[in-house]
Design a protein around this motif. Structure first.
Motif, PDB file in Angstrom:
ATOM      1  N   LYS A   6      39.504  31.063  26.020  1.00  0.00           N
ATOM      2  CA  LYS A   6      40.349  29.965  25.557  1.00  0.00           C
ATOM      3  C   LYS A   6      40.873  29.181  26.749  1.00  0.00           C
ATOM      4  O   LYS A   6      41.233  29.746  27.743  1.00  0.00           O
ATOM      5  CB  LYS A   6      41.531  30.467  24.723  1.00  0.00           C
ATOM      6  N   CYS A  40      35.594  21.912  19.865  1.00  0.00           N
ATOM      7  CA  CYS A  40      36.891  22.526  20.174  1.00  0.00           C
ATOM      8  C   CYS A  40      36.720  23.736  21.076  1.00  0.00           C
ATOM      9  O   CYS A  40      37.382  23.857  22.115  1.00  0.00           O
ATOM     10  CB  CYS A  40      37.589  22.953  18.882  1.00  0.00           C
ATOM     11  N   TRP A  41      35.833  24.631  20.691  1.00  0.00           N
ATOM     12  CA  TRP A  41      35.646  25.872  21.467  1.00  0.00           C
ATOM     13  C   TRP A  41      35.111  25.585  22.864  1.00  0.00           C
ATOM     14  O   TRP A  41      35.563  26.169  23.852  1.00  0.00           O
ATOM     15  CB  TRP A  41      34.719  26.816  20.715  1.00  0.00           C
ATOM     16  N   GLU A  42      34.117  24.690  22.964  1.00  0.00           N
ATOM     17  CA  GLU A  42      33.537  24.409  24.278  1.00  0.00           C
ATOM     18  C   GLU A  42      34.540  23.730  25.208  1.00  0.00           C
ATOM     19  O   GLU A  42      34.469  23.879  26.425  1.00  0.00           O
ATOM     20  CB  GLU A  42      32.289  23.543  24.125  1.00  0.00           C
ATOM     21  N   ASP A  77      39.194  34.772  15.378  1.00  0.00           N
ATOM     22  CA  ASP A  77      38.439  33.617  15.856  1.00  0.00           C
ATOM     23  C   ASP A  77      37.408  33.203  14.813  1.00  0.00           C
ATOM     24  O   ASP A  77      36.725  34.047  14.229  1.00  0.00           O
ATOM     25  CB  ASP A  77      37.714  33.958  17.161  1.00  0.00           C
ATOM     26  N   PRO A  95      40.731  27.002  20.718  1.00  0.00           N
ATOM     27  CA  PRO A  95      40.243  27.917  19.678  1.00  0.00           C
ATOM     28  C   PRO A  95      40.606  27.481  18.266  1.00  0.00           C
ATOM     29  O   PRO A  95      41.506  26.651  18.060  1.00  0.00           O
ATOM     30  CB  PRO A  95      40.944  29.233  20.033  1.00  0.00           C
ATOM     31  N   TRP A 118      31.481  35.894  22.370  1.00  0.00           N
ATOM     32  CA  TRP A 118      31.929  36.167  21.004  1.00  0.00           C
ATOM     33  C   TRP A 118      31.419  37.534  20.558  1.00  0.00           C
ATOM     34  O   TRP A 118      32.166  38.321  19.965  1.00  0.00           O
ATOM     35  CB  TRP A 118      31.411  35.084  20.072  1.00  0.00           C
ATOM     36  N   TYR A 133      27.623  26.708  25.058  1.00  0.00           N
ATOM     37  CA  TYR A 133      27.391  27.398  23.785  1.00  0.00           C
ATOM     38  C   TYR A 133      26.761  28.777  23.974  1.00  0.00           C
ATOM     39  O   TYR A 133      27.127  29.731  23.287  1.00  0.00           O
ATOM     40  CB  TYR A 133      26.501  26.541  22.877  1.00  0.00           C
ATOM     41  N   LEU A 148      29.386  31.082  24.906  1.00  0.00           N
ATOM     42  CA  LEU A 148      30.254  31.287  23.744  1.00  0.00           C
ATOM     43  C   LEU A 148      29.660  32.345  22.819  1.00  0.00           C
ATOM     44  O   LEU A 148      30.369  33.245  22.347  1.00  0.00           O
ATOM     45  CB  LEU A 148      30.435  29.966  22.988  1.00  0.00           C
ATOM     46  N   THR A 175      36.006  35.848  23.719  1.00  0.00           N
ATOM     47  CA  THR A 175      35.985  34.401  23.685  1.00  0.00           C
ATOM     48  C   THR A 175      37.001  33.845  24.668  1.00  0.00           C
ATOM     49  O   THR A 175      38.114  34.314  24.759  1.00  0.00           O
ATOM     50  CB  THR A 175      36.279  33.873  22.265  1.00  0.00           C
ATOM     51  N   LEU A 224      34.412  29.849  14.071  1.00  0.00           N
ATOM     52  CA  LEU A 224      33.731  28.759  14.772  1.00  0.00           C
ATOM     53  C   LEU A 224      34.100  27.382  14.256  1.00  0.00           C
ATOM     54  O   LEU A 224      34.267  26.439  15.035  1.00  0.00           O
ATOM     55  CB  LEU A 224      32.215  28.958  14.679  1.00  0.00           C
TER      56      LEU A 224
END
Length: 308
Positions: free
Chosen positions: A308, A213-215, A173, A219, A301, A294, A297, A306, A175
């Motif tokens: 997905k 993308c992550w929020e 992973d 991923p 992390w 965040y 996250l 994390t 960021l």
């Protein structure tokens, strides 16, 4: 928005029409960021080794496009009227190419490894990433800490760095994509509205894209099946200066808060606040779309969990 003009490749019309129906797998976007010699050397290599719908992203009056077209007839050129930032050039390229995926590289860097079979399999999987980010090496062939980790420092947006796993093809992973380089899912890139052109910084544009993308549940992976080297740079350092628009990134990243039940609410960040981004992005769109805020996250992390 930076205006641009497209100079299509000089391949025969029949081949171009057929390619529109074939929906080719990959397009290559080459950011022209070095000398003329570096650009020509890079083009020679890509035409010989990875001739997938190559586009050069360059600036008006920077190159002799006519001569380059004669030398590289299979290459297209997207010529911008002003210097701009990488994000808006990548946005234009994503709108121009008609492929499933696109690869962003630079003329001052060399593509050392591109394991197409493994990379395409990863991008075509049902639970595929928004993009695959390359491992980076310096002029001494030393792997640099390319993995990016979400952090908070005194409530402010930040990131940590780590070295990638080079023992096998394990995906890690990460960021955001350093300098925007990597292999993107084109449809997803456009669905997420690409890079924010109101942010005037390559670093903050990339950070904003990665966090978004992550929020939103998509991923980004880093793997050594994609490896890029800077042959003329011993040190590869990003400019993280707080340029115009950086508050947009911070506000969008921190403006949605999720409670223990998974319900989203909006909250004005205590620092680095942008009222336009809060009104137009956070309250209007992101509050309904964010799957993981965040703060969660960062916590997940750190625990290797994390979402997905």
């Amino acid at each position: 928005m930076n205006d641009y003009r497209i100079y299509q490749s000089k391949q025969d019309v029949g081949s171009r029409i057929r390619s529109l129906h074939d929906n080719p797998l990959l397009a290559v976007g080459l950011l022209d960021v070095g000398s003329s010699e570096q650009l020509e050397s890079a083009l020679s290599w890509y035409v010989a080794n990875l001739d997938y719908d190559i586009h050069v992203l360059t600036m008006d009056d920077q190159r002799d496009i006519k001569t380059l077209q004669e030398t590289f007839p299979s290459v297209s050129f997207i010529v911008f009227t002003s210097r701009g930032f990488s994000g808006e050039k990548i946005n234009a390229f994503a709108s121009t190419c008609k492929t499933n995926s696109f690869l962003i590289v630079r003329s001052d860097a060399e593509l050392i490894r591109f394991d197409g079979e493994k990379l395409f399999a990863m991008m075509e999987a049902k639970e595929h990433p928004a993009m695959v980010v390359p491992v980076l090496a310096n002029s001494q062939k030393e792997i640099i800490p390319t993995v990016r980790i979400p952090t908070l420092v005194d409530g402010r947006l930040s990131h940590g760095c780590d070295f990638p796993n080079m023992l096998d093809d394990t995906k890690v992973d990460t960021l955001y994509p350093v300098m925007g380089m990597g292999l993107y899912d084109r449809a997803l890139f456009q669905r997420l509205r690409g890079f924010d052109e109101a942010i005037h910084s390559e670093y903050w544009q990339a950070l904003d894209w990665g966090i978004r993308c992550w929020e939103l549940g998509h991923p980004l992976y880093l793997t050594q099946t994609l490896l890029i080297q800077f042959p003329d740079r011993l040190s590869v350092i990003e400019d993280i200066t707080e340029m115009e628009g950086y508050r947009r990134c911070c506000t969008k990243a921190l403006g949605v808060v999720q409670d223990l039940r998974g319900k989203n609410t909006v909250r004005k960040p205590k620092t680095d606040y942008d009222k336009d981004a809060f009104r137009d992005e956070v309250k209007t769109r992101l509050v309904w779309l964010v799957k993981q805020d965040y703060t969660h996250l960062v916590t997940c992390w750190a625990g290797g969990e994390t979402k997905k």
